[in-house]
Every structure is written in C-alpha cells, then in structure tokens.
Motif scaffolding. Structure first.
Motif, PDB file in Angstrom:
ATOM      1  N   MET A   1     -41.660  -3.387  20.041  1.00 58.43           N
ATOM      2  CA  MET A   1     -41.774  -2.748  21.494  1.00 58.43           C
ATOM      3  C   MET A   1     -40.221  -2.633  21.899  1.00 58.43           C
ATOM      4  O   MET A   1     -39.438  -3.288  21.489  1.00 58.43           O
ATOM      5  CB  MET A   1     -42.571  -3.884  22.329  1.00 58.43           C
ATOM      6  N   ILE A   2     -40.206  -1.387  22.670  1.00 58.67           N
ATOM      7  CA  ILE A   2     -38.854  -1.192  22.931  1.00 58.67           C
ATOM      8  C   ILE A   2     -38.868  -0.869  24.603  1.00 58.67           C
ATOM      9  O   ILE A   2     -39.780  -0.129  25.087  1.00 58.67           O
ATOM     10  CB  ILE A   2     -38.082   0.002  22.305  1.00 58.67           C
ATOM     11  N   GLU A   3     -37.958  -1.554  25.183  1.00 56.78           N
ATOM     12  CA  GLU A   3     -37.828  -1.356  26.831  1.00 56.78           C
ATOM     13  C   GLU A   3     -36.382  -0.772  27.221  1.00 56.78           C
ATOM     14  O   GLU A   3     -35.351  -1.418  26.469  1.00 56.78           O
ATOM     15  CB  GLU A   3     -38.181  -2.743  27.490  1.00 56.78           C
ATOM     16  N   ILE A   4     -36.337  -0.164  28.136  1.00 52.78           N
ATOM     17  CA  ILE A   4     -35.039   0.112  28.966  1.00 52.78           C
ATOM     18  C   ILE A   4     -34.987  -0.579  30.415  1.00 52.78           C
ATOM     19  O   ILE A   4     -35.807  -0.046  31.241  1.00 52.78           O
ATOM     20  CB  ILE A   4     -34.796   1.726  29.181  1.00 52.78           C
ATOM     21  N   LYS A   5     -34.185  -1.520  30.156  1.00 52.12           N
ATOM     22  CA  LYS A   5     -33.994  -2.331  31.798  1.00 52.12           C
ATOM     23  C   LYS A   5     -32.867  -2.873  31.831  1.00 52.12           C
ATOM     24  O   LYS A   5     -32.088  -3.083  31.005  1.00 52.12           O
ATOM     25  CB  LYS A   5     -35.307  -3.376  31.690  1.00 52.12           C
ATOM     26  N   GLU A   6     -32.254  -2.973  33.135  1.00 53.10           N
ATOM     27  CA  GLU A   6     -31.134  -3.721  33.373  1.00 53.10           C
ATOM     28  C   GLU A   6     -29.743  -3.002  32.509  1.00 53.10           C
ATOM     29  O   GLU A   6     -29.000  -3.884  31.981  1.00 53.10           O
ATOM     30  CB  GLU A   6     -31.166  -5.194  32.969  1.00 53.10           C
ATOM     31  N   LYS A   7     -30.013  -1.697  32.476  1.00 53.57           N
ATOM     32  CA  LYS A   7     -28.752  -1.331  31.678  1.00 53.57           C
ATOM     33  C   LYS A   7     -28.786  -1.689  30.267  1.00 53.57           C
ATOM     34  O   LYS A   7     -27.573  -1.691  29.747  1.00 53.57           O
ATOM     35  CB  LYS A   7     -27.521  -1.133  32.455  1.00 53.57           C
ATOM     36  N   GLN A   8     -29.868  -2.077  29.832  1.00 56.14           N
ATOM     37  CA  GLN A   8     -29.986  -2.681  28.245  1.00 56.14           C
ATOM     38  C   GLN A   8     -31.021  -1.915  27.473  1.00 56.14           C
ATOM     39  O   GLN A   8     -32.051  -1.583  28.144  1.00 56.14           O
ATOM     40  CB  GLN A   8     -30.014  -4.122  28.318  1.00 56.14           C
ATOM     41  N   ILE A   9     -30.833  -2.088  26.109  1.00 55.66           N
ATOM     42  CA  ILE A   9     -32.019  -1.470  25.476  1.00 55.66           C
ATOM     43  C   ILE A   9     -32.580  -2.776  24.760  1.00 55.66           C
ATOM     44  O   ILE A   9     -31.950  -3.580  23.990  1.00 55.66           O
ATOM     45  CB  ILE A   9     -31.391  -0.688  24.295  1.00 55.66           C
ATOM     46  N   PHE A  79     -37.910  10.116   4.161  1.00 61.60           N
ATOM     47  CA  PHE A  79     -36.570   9.508   4.618  1.00 61.60           C
ATOM     48  C   PHE A  79     -36.603   8.543   5.703  1.00 61.60           C
ATOM     49  O   PHE A  79     -35.943   7.627   5.434  1.00 61.60           O
ATOM     50  CB  PHE A  79     -35.675  10.725   5.128  1.00 61.60           C
ATOM     51  N   ILE A  80     -37.122   8.675   6.541  1.00 64.28           N
ATOM     52  CA  ILE A  80     -37.717   7.691   7.695  1.00 64.28           C
ATOM     53  C   ILE A  80     -38.055   6.370   6.980  1.00 64.28           C
ATOM     54  O   ILE A  80     -37.580   5.339   7.435  1.00 64.28           O
ATOM     55  CB  ILE A  80     -38.546   8.242   8.502  1.00 64.28           C
ATOM     56  N   ASP A  81     -39.081   6.490   6.292  1.00 64.90           N
ATOM     57  CA  ASP A  81     -39.709   5.350   5.521  1.00 64.90           C
ATOM     58  C   ASP A  81     -38.489   4.771   4.665  1.00 64.90           C
ATOM     59  O   ASP A  81     -38.658   3.224   4.644  1.00 64.90           O
ATOM     60  CB  ASP A  81     -40.810   5.630   4.682  1.00 64.90           C
ATOM     61  N   LEU A  82     -37.702   5.472   3.947  1.00 62.69           N
ATOM     62  CA  LEU A  82     -36.514   4.779   3.134  1.00 62.69           C
ATOM     63  C   LEU A  82     -35.786   4.111   3.882  1.00 62.69           C
ATOM     64  O   LEU A  82     -35.298   3.048   3.676  1.00 62.69           O
ATOM     65  CB  LEU A  82     -35.679   5.936   2.484  1.00 62.69           C
ATOM     66  N   CYS A  83     -35.255   4.592   5.185  1.00 60.45           N
ATOM     67  CA  CYS A  83     -34.469   3.770   6.008  1.00 60.45           C
ATOM     68  C   CYS A  83     -34.933   2.590   6.807  1.00 60.45           C
ATOM     69  O   CYS A  83     -34.449   1.601   6.845  1.00 60.45           O
ATOM     70  CB  CYS A  83     -34.073   4.764   7.416  1.00 60.45           C
ATOM     71  N   PRO A 157     -46.999   7.827  13.536  1.00 58.30           N
ATOM     72  CA  PRO A 157     -47.291   6.699  12.991  1.00 58.30           C
ATOM     73  C   PRO A 157     -45.982   5.735  12.568  1.00 58.30           C
ATOM     74  O   PRO A 157     -46.335   4.544  12.169  1.00 58.30           O
ATOM     75  CB  PRO A 157     -47.906   7.159  11.547  1.00 58.30           C
ATOM     76  N   ARG A 158     -44.779   6.272  12.663  1.00 58.19           N
ATOM     77  CA  ARG A 158     -43.502   5.546  12.292  1.00 58.19           C
ATOM     78  C   ARG A 158     -42.786   5.037  13.514  1.00 58.19           C
ATOM     79  O   ARG A 158     -41.658   4.733  13.403  1.00 58.19           O
ATOM     80  CB  ARG A 158     -42.610   6.536  11.545  1.00 58.19           C
ATOM     81  N   LEU A 159     -43.358   5.015  14.639  1.00 58.69           N
ATOM     82  CA  LEU A 159     -42.747   4.654  16.106  1.00 58.69           C
ATOM     83  C   LEU A 159     -42.736   3.075  15.719  1.00 58.69           C
ATOM     84  O   LEU A 159     -43.585   2.461  15.195  1.00 58.69           O
ATOM     85  CB  LEU A 159     -43.719   4.896  17.267  1.00 58.69           C
ATOM     86  N   ILE A 160     -41.898   2.471  16.449  1.00 58.02           N
ATOM     87  CA  ILE A 160     -41.694   0.976  16.157  1.00 58.02           C
ATOM     88  C   ILE A 160     -42.925   0.343  16.661  1.00 58.02           C
ATOM     89  O   ILE A 160     -42.997  -0.904  15.979  1.00 58.02           O
ATOM     90  CB  ILE A 160     -40.275   0.238  16.950  1.00 58.02           C
ATOM     91  N   GLU A 163     -45.461  -0.333  13.982  1.00 57.41           N
ATOM     92  CA  GLU A 163     -44.573  -1.078  12.994  1.00 57.41           C
ATOM     93  C   GLU A 163     -44.067  -0.087  11.995  1.00 57.41           C
ATOM     94  O   GLU A 163     -43.766  -0.618  11.115  1.00 57.41           O
ATOM     95  CB  GLU A 163     -46.124  -1.820  12.117  1.00 57.41           C
ATOM     96  N   GLY A 164     -43.493   0.852  12.920  1.00 63.80           N
ATOM     97  CA  GLY A 164     -42.338   1.695  12.131  1.00 63.80           C
ATOM     98  C   GLY A 164     -41.088   1.362  12.675  1.00 63.80           C
ATOM     99  O   GLY A 164     -40.761   0.187  12.936  1.00 63.80           O
ATOM    100  N   ASN A 165     -39.989   2.447  12.588  1.00 62.22           N
ATOM    101  CA  ASN A 165     -38.625   2.210  12.622  1.00 62.22           C
ATOM    102  C   ASN A 165     -38.016   2.934  13.751  1.00 62.22           C
ATOM    103  O   ASN A 165     -37.031   3.029  14.109  1.00 62.22           O
ATOM    104  CB  ASN A 165     -37.818   1.927  11.593  1.00 62.22           C
ATOM    105  N   VAL A 166     -38.820   3.931  14.219  1.00 64.09           N
ATOM    106  CA  VAL A 166     -38.492   4.995  15.098  1.00 64.09           C
ATOM    107  C   VAL A 166     -38.344   4.541  16.353  1.00 64.09           C
ATOM    108  O   VAL A 166     -39.292   3.951  17.048  1.00 64.09           O
ATOM    109  CB  VAL A 166     -39.397   6.503  15.254  1.00 64.09           C
ATOM    110  N   ILE A 167     -37.170   4.427  17.020  1.00 61.38           N
ATOM    111  CA  ILE A 167     -36.812   3.932  18.411  1.00 61.38           C
ATOM    112  C   ILE A 167     -36.551   4.723  19.452  1.00 61.38           C
ATOM    113  O   ILE A 167     -36.454   4.340  20.709  1.00 61.38           O
ATOM    114  CB  ILE A 167     -35.633   2.854  18.314  1.00 61.38           C
ATOM    115  N   ALA A 168     -36.293   5.987  19.137  1.00 56.67           N
ATOM    116  CA  ALA A 168     -35.863   7.149  20.326  1.00 56.67           C
ATOM    117  C   ALA A 168     -36.180   8.287  19.717  1.00 56.67           C
ATOM    118  O   ALA A 168     -36.141   8.651  18.383  1.00 56.67           O
ATOM    119  CB  ALA A 168     -34.525   6.761  20.944  1.00 56.67           C
TER     120      ALA A 168
END
Length: 821
Positions: A1-9, A79-83, A157-160, A163-168
């Motif tokens: 899960m990714i959140e943007i809050k308090e000027k932080q990631i 490539f995304i999966d290899l990362c 399917p590769r969003l964080i 259970e993937g690693n794409v964050i943005a």
C-alpha cells in the motif's frame, strides 16, 4: 500500500525515500537487463524507472507487442518482474508523450497519419514546428485511451497493492513544453471554440466587449483575430490564453488519470513531470510550474516531479536549485512532497564532443540539496545508455531508427550504452548510499527555516506564448523576465543563502500570506503585478509583516493598466526609471542605516518621491531616492529599487531590521558554503553543508550563538558535502549525540562512517561496549563515549565502529538513562 501524506511517501506503513535510476529496457538487449540492474543496485538505488514508448510497442496500428514476440527487449512485463526479483520498486512512465529523444516524442507515426486534424496550427495559422498534438483532440484521446487500455493491462497486476512493485505512474511527459520552447500555442479551430466558451464563462458580456472588439461566435474572422491579435487586446489575450491553457492541461491530465483508473490502475500516485531548466540554469523552470500547477493540485493522488538539468552546482547556480524546489513546494497541496523524476546525472557529454564535463560533485551536491529540502523520490536520468534500434518500417528520414540521436543513446550517462562505468558513477553511488543509510530519518524530516519566505507569483512566468509581432506582449514579457529572476535570484537569494538564511517559498498569488506564519517576505518585483496581489502585499505589511522588495515597485496590473495599490500603501510615488547609457555610469549611493558604503555602479534604478520613510539608496548626481525603508500600519517594508552588488551584510541587515535573523551561521570569511538543517518530530537533526569551491575550508558552526559539534573546527574539503547527525537514535540502539563523520551504513552491531576531517569526532550517548580498534581512540566522559579517529579522511575515509558481540545497545541506552536520572 502506498500513501501520500504529510509531504511524505508512505509504503506499507512507513515513510520512504525512493532513489530510482532510469533504465530504457527497450534500448538494451534483454541479456543486458540484469547487468544494468546490478549496477543500479550497486549504486545504492532501490527503484527503477522507465518510459514505455508507444512508438516501439505499437509501430503499426493494431500490432501491439508488450511481451517481446517481435523483439525480446519489448517485454515490458518481464522487465518489471525482473526488477521485482531484484527487490526493486518500479516507477512506470507510459506517455503517451515520453520525449527521450524519440521520434515523434514517442507517438507512433500512424497516429499522425490517421488523424491529421490533431496537429495544431499556431500564430497566424502557421504550421506547428514541433511534433506536439492538440491534447484534447477527440481522435487523439480515442487513440490514447486504446493505448492506456493495452499498457495498463500490463501494469495493473504489477501494482504494489497487488503484490507487485509498481509504486507510481507518470501521466504524459513535460506537458506544454513543446509549445513553450517554440512559442507555438495550439490554436486549432476546436481549441479556439473551447477557448471562447471559457471566456464566456469567465467574463460578463460587458467585460468581453471591453476586452475583445470582435464577436466570439464561431467564424473564420474570429479565429483569425485570435491567431493574429491586434495590439488593442494583445495583453488581454496573452493573459486569458495562458489561463485557459492551464485549465486545458489540467483537463488532459484528469482524462489520462480516468483512463488509467478505468483499466484498474488506481490507488497509487500519478505523477506530472515539470519541465523548464535551460542552459544549465533555473531561471525559466518556473514557467513549467506555472503551466502545470493546476494539473497536479486539482485533486488528491498527484505528485509533481521536477526536471533538474543543471550541470555543476556551484557558486553560480546553487541558489537556482534551492529556489525552484521552494517554488514547487509553494504551490503544492498540504500532503504533496517534492520529487524529481528527471534528475540529470552523468558527465554532461550529451553531444559526444567532450565540450561539457561535469565535476564529480555535480550529482552529489544536487542530491544533498534536494534531500535536505524534502525530495522523497529522485530518479537518475539517464542512469544507463543504450541503443536506438532500426525500425522495421522504412522511414526514409536519414536513419530509420526509433530516435534521432544516432545508434548510441545516453552516452553521457554514468553507465555507458556498452555497460561501462564513467568517472561520475562512484560519487553518485557514494551519495546515494549515504542517503539510503539514513533514509528512515530523512524520509520524515523537514527543513528548518528562519522566519523568512521567498515570494512566488506564478503569473510572472506565464510568458510562454506571445505573438511575434506584438510589441505590447513583448514589452510585458521583457519586463517580467528582467525582474522575476535576474537580480532577485543572483543578488538577493544568493546573498541570503550565503548569509545562512534557510527559507521556503510562498505562493502569494493563490494563497494567503499571514505575518504570524510568514513574518518576513522577500520578493523580486516587476513593473507589472495583479491588483489582487498588490492588495494582498499591502495588507500583509499593514498587518505587521516585513516586506523586502528587490526590483521595481509595480505601477501596472498584468495587462498593463495603471495600478499603484502597493506603491500607495508604502507612501512611494514612482518618478522614473533611470538606466545606464554610453558614457553615463549610473551609480548608487548608500544613505541612512545602509551608509557608510562604497558607491556602487548600477545599470538601472527606479526613483521615488516619499511621503514618509527613510531613503537608503540614492542616485549619484541627482540625489533621487531609489531605495527606502518605510513603516506601513504595523509592519515595515524595505525597497531596493536599483540593481546592486551581492552585498551580504546589506541584505542581512535589511532582513534583521524586518525581523528575520539567520540562526545557523559559520565563521569562514570567504563564503562559498551552502548550509541548512533538517529535523524530525524526535528533534533528531542532520546538518547539511556544501563546499561550492575547489579549495578546502575550515570553519566553526553556530546555532543560535552556540557552537555546534563541541566547538570543533570542521574541515569542508574541496567540492565536498557533509550530512552530519546530531541527537540521532540509530535502529541498532546506538545514539549519536553528534558526529563530524557521515553515517555510511548501520548494521546490527556496528556503524560504518565516512570520515571527513583530519581528526573526526563521534560522540555516543551512554557507555556502549565497543570493540577496540587501532583506527580510533575512546574516552568516557560522564554519560558520553567520545571516539576520535586516528585516520586522516584524505588518506583513508572509512571507519567502522563495532560493539562487543552479544551486547544489547538498547539495554545500554536504557541503563544510561536510568543512571542519568
């Protein structure tokens, strides 16, 4: 899960620093992917970024390849999966525009051929000179939606959260840049029709009749009047068209986001990239902010990302980077942090001519300043070079390749197209690892400021479009360009930073300014300023604020109509603008509290008749006032209305008279030092210092008059930076009270440092059980353990402090606290 809050990631419940490297998978043989990923990991990065070129994945309409069936290197999912297998986050940039020196900026040829109506015309009905497109042309959006449907099926399917690693996901790239650099606004029939509807919603019929002496109903004549404006309404058109294009850009961004979410890509940040640096300077960068801030502040879930294309960060440029970071933050929503999604790295040899050569300090310094100012995601662009393969379709354009830079691409990158490391890689890796070693702390820290803010007026940078034959438009733009940056950056901002002032920025156009939260405001000011902004500044001073103006006190609004609200509030009647001429050596004399000072040559001066206040600068020979201090209501203003030298004591005294003092200072007399500090809620700090010159400097550092680091003389080595911890609790339980060495790595039973001094001092709280070493001496003084290095940093800069196996540092800290109490 990714959140943007308090000027932080925040990722999975904790704030993060994301250090990316851009790898163009499609420009590498698939067999080279792992090698480049290895080099990225060795550099300390924790994420990969990549454009996704539509022109490569669908060169022929309907013939999509995202799995590598036509070319192995086009397997974007692979490539995304290899990362992910390598433990790296992924930041995906699917366009539709990507630039990256690609043909058509990454748009397939068939899109232009199939839909010629999407290609804009511009001033006087001329053809556009770049490969831009009318972003909201229905047929372009229709094709873009199809592209998003295809590429989002790979990303979703590769969003964080899946259970993937794409964050943005970045939406398009450098929106509006092509029109700006070519002074070619999109002026299609459809756009003009929407523009006129926008005007009718914005103004009453009476106002429109005053602004535009022609009917806004659709007609060929109406379109010609807008494409070839007359002087009578040219300034009004420049303002209205600028505002409309910002509205149109925000609509485009919202449309792309809707497409992404329609196809399942949601609940992650959507990034809007800001363009604008030019010629190694930041003067034009706020044009990009001005064009796009409505796009990324329109709703939650957006991030803005800077393009940082400076060369060396030195005494010429350092204030540019500090200011543009501040301007970005000034327009942000409360939750939005700073990010940089094109952070120029490498050696600067973009033309493969060796005519440019960056110092190894270039990336180091820029990273350190950006991290100190609150950047939470930084993408090294370009991390590795590659090749531009030849397309299967014969283009007959001189090379038939996907891009226009030849066969090799990214030859200035730290990793060459062939995978070799250049001389910039080591320093880049060093600073990246330094940041990541303390990323848990840095991710939640904020920069400390000194009660002074730098004013930002987005409309001062709404100058990207003007009719080539309009003298009125050019006159306004010339004045804004002369004063919005220029001396305000080169003189005032540089003097403030060299004096030790740490400051943020305030969007005084769109947000309120309150003396309670912003006691002192400094502002580069032009002859033009909107009435509402002038009124806001006048009220700010009258309510008790301190205002320092460098430039001109405004006499007109942004359309060139007389407006002297601010001048009237300050009791200043504007007389004339005096300029140097051949054989006339305009000089300025200090008066009042500014005296005695040597007379200063100036190239321009605005003169005033005062109804009160005290002159501080006058024109030699006429004694006309060109600088003054005055009280207005409960506040005070100081105006420096002439060009002046970078007189650090003058600006320091002016700011102190307005109520702002620099609390962090040093005692090195020849300057050339940038410094600031960051702090978190636990009162843990880092002190960030850069030696911008090519020689060593010895100094002492003081905070609020008290010597820091035990009064030790600090050595700032030539072209080096420091990030020194104070009151820092480490995750292994050790607490550093202060250290003149940088933290390099924190382990369970050890801390590695980078030595920076002739004799570094590291002071721990309590009495940790340390393994003896011939590299340092240990002294216990009360509740402190003082380590003194026996190695000179220039000979060997590595020091490891280990604890006795089995000792529990956290227990030691608790015992020390009990003994202390």
């Amino acid at each position: 899960m990714i959140e943007i809050k308090e000027k932080q990631i925040w990722i999975d419940g904790s704030p993060q620093i994301i250090m990316c490297g851009e790898i163009h998978y499609y420009r590498l043989d698939r067999g080279d992917w792992q090698d480049r990923i290895n080099k990225l990991k060795q550099a300390g990065c924790n994420a990969v970024a990549a454009y996704v070129p539509w022109i490569c994945h669908e060169p022929v309409e309907g013939e999509l390849d995202v799995t590598g069936k036509t070319r192995p290197e086009l397997d974007i999912g692979g490539f995304i999966d290899l990362c992910k297998e390598n433990g790296l986050y992924f930041f995906v940039r699917p366009g539709p525009f990507i630039m990256a020196e690609m043909k058509n900026e990454g748009i397939p040829f068939w899109v232009y051929k199939k839909h010629p109506e999407i290609i804009p015309v511009t001033w006087d009905g001329r053809d556009i000179q770049t490969m831009t497109i009318d972003y909201l042309a229905p047929s372009f959006l229709q094709e873009t939606r199809k592209w998003y449907e295809k590429i989002m099926s790979v990303i979703e399917p590769r969003l964080i959260q899946n259970e993937g690693n794409v964050i943005a996901v970045q939406l398009d790239n450098e929106i509006g840049m092509l029109s700006w650099v070519s002074n070619s606004p999109d002026l299609t029939d459809q756009l003009i029709d929407h523009f006129c509807q926008y005007l009718e919603n914005r103004y009453s019929n009476e106002e429109l009749n005053l602004r535009y002496p022609f009917s806004l109903a659709f007609s060929k004549e109406r379109n010609e009047q807008i494409r070839s404006p007359k002087e009578a309404y040219s300034a009004e058109l420049m303002k209205d068209l600028g505002y409309y294009m910002r509205h149109r850009f925000s609509q485009y961004v919202a449309t792309l986001r809707n497409y992404a979410e329609e196809f399942g890509v949601k609940d992650i940040p959507f990034v809007v990239n800001i363009h604008g640096t030019s010629g190694g300077r930041g003067f034009t960068y706020p044009i990009g902010i001005s064009q796009l801030y409505e796009s990324y502040t329109q709703d939650e879930g957006y991030l803005s990302g800077s393009d940082i294309y400076f060369g060396d960060l030195n005494m010429t440029t350092f204030q540019d980077l500090y200011l543009i970071n501040g301007f970005m933050d000034a327009v942000h929503r409360e939750e939005q942090p700073l990010t940089s999604v094109e952070f120029n790295c490498g050696d600067g040899n973009f033309g493969s001519t060796y005519s440019d050569r960056y110092d190894p300090s270039a990336v180091d310094f820029k990273i350190r300043m950006c991290i100190a100012q609150g950047n939470r995601l930084i993408n090294y662009y370009l991390f590795t070079g590659g090749r531009n393969y030849r397309m299967d379709q014969e283009l007959k354009d001189g090379n038939d390749r996907i891009a226009f830079t030849g066969e090799r691409h990214g030859f200035a990158a730290p990793v060459s197209p062939e995978g070799e490391l250049n001389y910039t890689y080591g320093r880049m890796a060093r600073v990246t690892k330094t940041v990541m070693a303390s990323s848990e702390k840095l991710a939640e820290m904020v920069e400390e400021h000194d009660g002074v803010s730098f004013g930002f007026i987005p409309d001062y940078y709404m100058t990207e479009s003007f009719h080539p034959n309009s003298g009125r438009m050019k006159e306004i733009i010339k004045n804004l360009e002369d004063y919005r940056s220029g001396g305000g950056w080169e003189i005032m901002a540089r003097a403030m930073l060299l004096a030790g002032y740490r400051f943020g920025s305030s969007d005084i156009q769109n947000k309120s300014i309150d003396p309670e939260t912003t006691p002192v405001l400094v502002l580069p000011s032009a002859a033009y300023m909107a009435a509402a902004v002038q009124q806001k500044l006048a009220r700010f001073v009258q309510d008790g604020g301190g205002l320092l103006i460098y430039g001109e006190v405004p006499s007109m609004d942004m359309e060139g109509q007389h407006c002297s609200i601010l001048a009237d509030a300050l009791g200043a009647e504007l007389l004339e603008n005096v300029k140097e001429e051949q054989h006339y050596y305009l000089s300025v004399v200090a008066k009042g509290w500014a005296a005695p000072r040597p007379e200063v040559r100036a190239y321009r001066a605005q003169t005033y008749r005062l109804s009160g206040g005290e002159p501080i600068l006058t024109v030699y020979g006429t004694n006309e006032v060109c600088g003054f201090e005055t009280n207005a209501g409960r506040g005070k203003a100081i105006v420096i209305g002439s060009s002046y030298s970078c007189d650090i004591p003058l600006f320091t005294e002016a700011l102190e008279r307005l109520g702002a003092s620099a609390s962090l200072i040093h005692d090195f007399k020849d300057h050339g030092i940038f410094m600031t500090s960051t702090i978190n809620k636990a009162d843990e700090r880092f002190y960030h210092l850069l030696n911008l010159d090519g020689f060593d400097k010895e100094l002492h550092l003081y905070q609020n008059g008290e010597a820091l680091f035990g009064g030790k003389t600090l050595l700032l080595q030539s072209k080096d930076g420091l990030m020194l911890p104070v009151n820092m609790m480490l995750k292994n339980g050790m607490k550093i009270l202060y250290s003149t060495a940088e933290i390099k790595e924190i382990k369970d039973a050890a801390v590695e440092f980078r030595l920076t001094q002739k004799e570094d001092v590291i002071v721990f709280e309590g009495t940790p059980e340390l393994l003896p070493s011939s590299d340092f001496a240990v002294v216990q003084e009360g509740n402190q353990t003082i380590i003194t290095s026996k190695k000179h940093a220039k000979v060997d800069d590595h020091l490891e402090v280990k604890t006795v196996p089995g000792s529990n540092m956290i227990d030691h800290q608790r015992n020390a606290a009990v003994q202390k109490n």
